[in-house]
Design a protein around this motif. Structure first.
Motif, PDB file in Angstrom:
ATOM      1  N   ARG A  69      84.308 -27.707 -10.254  1.00 44.77           N
ATOM      2  CA  ARG A  69      84.800 -29.090 -10.243  1.00 44.77           C
ATOM      3  C   ARG A  69      84.886 -29.659 -11.654  1.00 44.77           C
ATOM      4  O   ARG A  69      85.655 -30.584 -11.905  1.00 44.77           O
ATOM      5  CB  ARG A  69      83.892 -29.965  -9.385  1.00 44.77           C
ATOM      6  CG  ARG A  69      83.982 -29.656  -7.918  1.00 44.77           C
ATOM      7  CD  ARG A  69      83.024 -30.484  -7.101  1.00 44.77           C
ATOM      8  NE  ARG A  69      83.257 -30.252  -5.673  1.00 44.77           N
ATOM      9  CZ  ARG A  69      82.360 -30.458  -4.745  1.00 44.77           C
ATOM     10  NH1 ARG A  69      81.171 -30.941  -5.051  1.00 44.77           N
ATOM     11  NH2 ARG A  69      82.643 -30.211  -3.485  1.00 44.77           N
ATOM     12  N   SER A  70      84.098 -29.096 -12.570  1.00 47.73           N
ATOM     13  CA  SER A  70      84.047 -29.647 -13.924  1.00 47.73           C
ATOM     14  C   SER A  70      85.140 -29.124 -14.850  1.00 47.73           C
ATOM     15  O   SER A  70      85.308 -29.652 -15.951  1.00 47.73           O
ATOM     16  CB  SER A  70      82.673 -29.367 -14.541  1.00 47.73           C
ATOM     17  OG  SER A  70      82.494 -27.974 -14.712  1.00 47.73           O
ATOM     18  N   ILE A  71      85.894 -28.109 -14.433  1.00 44.31           N
ATOM     19  CA  ILE A  71      86.935 -27.615 -15.337  1.00 44.31           C
ATOM     20  C   ILE A  71      88.151 -28.536 -15.280  1.00 44.31           C
ATOM     21  O   ILE A  71      88.376 -29.231 -14.290  1.00 44.31           O
ATOM     22  CB  ILE A  71      87.327 -26.139 -15.054  1.00 44.31           C
ATOM     23  CG1 ILE A  71      88.069 -25.979 -13.729  1.00 44.31           C
ATOM     24  CG2 ILE A  71      86.131 -25.228 -15.144  1.00 44.31           C
ATOM     25  CD1 ILE A  71      88.631 -24.584 -13.502  1.00 44.31           C
ATOM     26  N   SER A  72      88.911 -28.539 -16.353  1.00 43.24           N
ATOM     27  CA  SER A  72      90.078 -29.423 -16.419  1.00 43.24           C
ATOM     28  C   SER A  72      91.142 -28.966 -15.428  1.00 43.24           C
ATOM     29  O   SER A  72      91.195 -27.796 -15.047  1.00 43.24           O
ATOM     30  CB  SER A  72      90.666 -29.412 -17.833  1.00 43.24           C
ATOM     31  OG  SER A  72      91.261 -28.151 -18.090  1.00 43.24           O
ATOM     32  N   ASN A  73      92.003 -29.886 -15.044  1.00 39.92           N
ATOM     33  CA  ASN A  73      93.110 -29.542 -14.153  1.00 39.92           C
ATOM     34  C   ASN A  73      94.034 -28.523 -14.811  1.00 39.92           C
ATOM     35  O   ASN A  73      94.612 -27.676 -14.132  1.00 39.92           O
ATOM     36  CB  ASN A  73      93.882 -30.785 -13.732  1.00 39.92           C
ATOM     37  CG  ASN A  73      93.154 -31.559 -12.652  1.00 39.92           C
ATOM     38  OD1 ASN A  73      92.395 -30.999 -11.870  1.00 39.92           O
ATOM     39  ND2 ASN A  73      93.377 -32.857 -12.617  1.00 39.92           N
ATOM     40  N   GLU A  74      94.165 -28.625 -16.133  1.00 39.58           N
ATOM     41  CA  GLU A  74      95.006 -27.662 -16.860  1.00 39.58           C
ATOM     42  C   GLU A  74      94.465 -26.246 -16.670  1.00 39.58           C
ATOM     43  O   GLU A  74      95.211 -25.325 -16.332  1.00 39.58           O
ATOM     44  CB  GLU A  74      95.051 -28.014 -18.347  1.00 39.58           C
ATOM     45  CG  GLU A  74      95.872 -27.019 -19.156  1.00 39.58           C
ATOM     46  CD  GLU A  74      95.745 -27.227 -20.660  1.00 39.58           C
ATOM     47  OE1 GLU A  74      96.203 -26.333 -21.381  1.00 39.58           O
ATOM     48  OE2 GLU A  74      95.171 -28.252 -21.092  1.00 39.58           O
ATOM     49  N   LEU A  75      93.164 -26.066 -16.858  1.00 36.98           N
ATOM     50  CA  LEU A  75      92.558 -24.740 -16.666  1.00 36.98           C
ATOM     51  C   LEU A  75      92.550 -24.333 -15.196  1.00 36.98           C
ATOM     52  O   LEU A  75      92.665 -23.152 -14.877  1.00 36.98           O
ATOM     53  CB  LEU A  75      91.121 -24.714 -17.199  1.00 36.98           C
ATOM     54  CG  LEU A  75      90.937 -24.537 -18.686  1.00 36.98           C
ATOM     55  CD1 LEU A  75      89.459 -24.495 -19.045  1.00 36.98           C
ATOM     56  CD2 LEU A  75      91.636 -23.293 -19.187  1.00 36.98           C
ATOM     57  N   TRP A  76      92.400 -25.284 -14.307  1.00 33.23           N
ATOM     58  CA  TRP A  76      92.363 -25.018 -12.871  1.00 33.23           C
ATOM     59  C   TRP A  76      93.620 -24.280 -12.418  1.00 33.23           C
ATOM     60  O   TRP A  76      93.565 -23.370 -11.610  1.00 33.23           O
ATOM     61  CB  TRP A  76      92.202 -26.348 -12.134  1.00 33.23           C
ATOM     62  CG  TRP A  76      92.170 -26.300 -10.646  1.00 33.23           C
ATOM     63  CD1 TRP A  76      93.103 -26.830  -9.806  1.00 33.23           C
ATOM     64  CD2 TRP A  76      91.172 -25.738  -9.798  1.00 33.23           C
ATOM     65  NE1 TRP A  76      92.747 -26.630  -8.493  1.00 33.23           N
ATOM     66  CE2 TRP A  76      91.556 -25.953  -8.469  1.00 33.23           C
ATOM     67  CE3 TRP A  76      89.977 -25.054 -10.045  1.00 33.23           C
ATOM     68  CZ2 TRP A  76      90.808 -25.535  -7.377  1.00 33.23           C
ATOM     69  CZ3 TRP A  76      89.221 -24.627  -8.960  1.00 33.23           C
ATOM     70  CH2 TRP A  76      89.637 -24.866  -7.642  1.00 33.23           C
ATOM     71  N   PHE A  77      94.769 -24.673 -12.964  1.00 34.83           N
ATOM     72  CA  PHE A  77      96.038 -24.078 -12.558  1.00 34.83           C
ATOM     73  C   PHE A  77      96.561 -23.016 -13.522  1.00 34.83           C
ATOM     74  O   PHE A  77      97.511 -22.310 -13.197  1.00 34.83           O
ATOM     75  CB  PHE A  77      97.108 -25.173 -12.390  1.00 34.83           C
ATOM     76  CG  PHE A  77      96.866 -26.047 -11.200  1.00 34.83           C
ATOM     77  CD1 PHE A  77      97.073 -25.570  -9.911  1.00 34.83           C
ATOM     78  CD2 PHE A  77      96.417 -27.348 -11.356  1.00 34.83           C
ATOM     79  CE1 PHE A  77      96.849 -26.366  -8.799  1.00 34.83           C
ATOM     80  CE2 PHE A  77      96.186 -28.158 -10.248  1.00 34.83           C
ATOM     81  CZ  PHE A  77      96.402 -27.666  -8.973  1.00 34.83           C
ATOM     82  N   LYS A  78      95.958 -22.896 -14.687  1.00 42.54           N
ATOM     83  CA  LYS A  78      96.466 -21.960 -15.701  1.00 42.54           C
ATOM     84  C   LYS A  78      96.292 -20.518 -15.239  1.00 42.54           C
ATOM     85  O   LYS A  78      95.221 -20.119 -14.774  1.00 42.54           O
ATOM     86  CB  LYS A  78      95.732 -22.185 -17.026  1.00 42.54           C
ATOM     87  CG  LYS A  78      96.310 -21.384 -18.170  1.00 42.54           C
ATOM     88  CD  LYS A  78      95.675 -21.753 -19.499  1.00 42.54           C
ATOM     89  CE  LYS A  78      96.315 -20.954 -20.613  1.00 42.54           C
ATOM     90  NZ  LYS A  78      95.702 -21.269 -21.907  1.00 42.54           N
ATOM     91  N   SER A  79      97.358 -19.738 -15.398  1.00 40.08           N
ATOM     92  CA  SER A  79      97.318 -18.321 -15.022  1.00 40.08           C
ATOM     93  C   SER A  79      96.396 -17.554 -15.960  1.00 40.08           C
ATOM     94  O   SER A  79      96.328 -17.842 -17.154  1.00 40.08           O
ATOM     95  CB  SER A  79      98.718 -17.710 -15.097  1.00 40.08           C
ATOM     96  OG  SER A  79      99.570 -18.326 -14.162  1.00 40.08           O
TER      97      SER A  79
END
Length: 157
Positions: free
Chosen positions: A21-31
């Motif tokens: 939950r603490s990771i950024s949305n950018e990293l959440w979706f990054k391949s």
């Protein structure tokens, strides 16, 4: 590994997923790599396969029956998981869905009598339930390590 350790391994992924939950949305979706999955896709992948086991495996194991003769289209299931992860569902919602489905799966596994775990069960190849669930645990851990390695390189780059 025994029934209790399989259940503990399955539950440990819930605790770990909460930390995501603490990771950024950018990293959440990054391949992880160009054209590959991202963290959101893997969490959705866990949901899809847990649901598959709940619907198409566990009920038959509990009844001591052979698995239904269904075509298992792995690519289609995985593509559906990616589409779901990228459907607009939030990170929080996806993690909560994973937690809910994983708890449901664990409750079904817990309902299987311990003595069945050492017995062969009907499937494509002869194996015990322990062997079957150990494969599932290794699958979880492989993907967890994939995410951890990715996040480690992203934080240090």
């Amino acid at each position: 590994m025994n029934k209790e350790s399989i259940i503990n391994e399955k539950l440990s992924l819930i605790e770990w997923s909460i930390s995501l939950r603490s990771i950024s949305n950018e990293l959440w979706f990054k391949s992880f790599l160009a054209g590959s999955w991202g963290t959101a896709d893997v969490i959705s992948h866990f949901i899809s396969w847990d649901q598959f086991m709940i619907k198409n495996r566990i009920p038959y194991i509990l009844k001591g029956k052979s698995f239904p003769k269904i075509s298992v289209d792995v690519e289609s299931i995985n593509k559906g998981a990616i589409n779901y992860a990228r459907s607009g569902i939030t990170k929080e919602e996806l993690i909560n869905k994973f937690i809910s489905v994983r708890k449901e799966l664990v409750s079904f596994i817990d309902a299987i009598p311990a003595k069945k775990f050492d017995q062969p069960f009907p499937g494509k190849e002869p194996m015990t339930l322990i062997e079957y669930f150990v494969r599932m645990v290794h699958h979880d851990l492989k993907h967890k390590e994939q995410i951890l390695s990715f996040l480690k390189t992203e934080v240090h780059s």
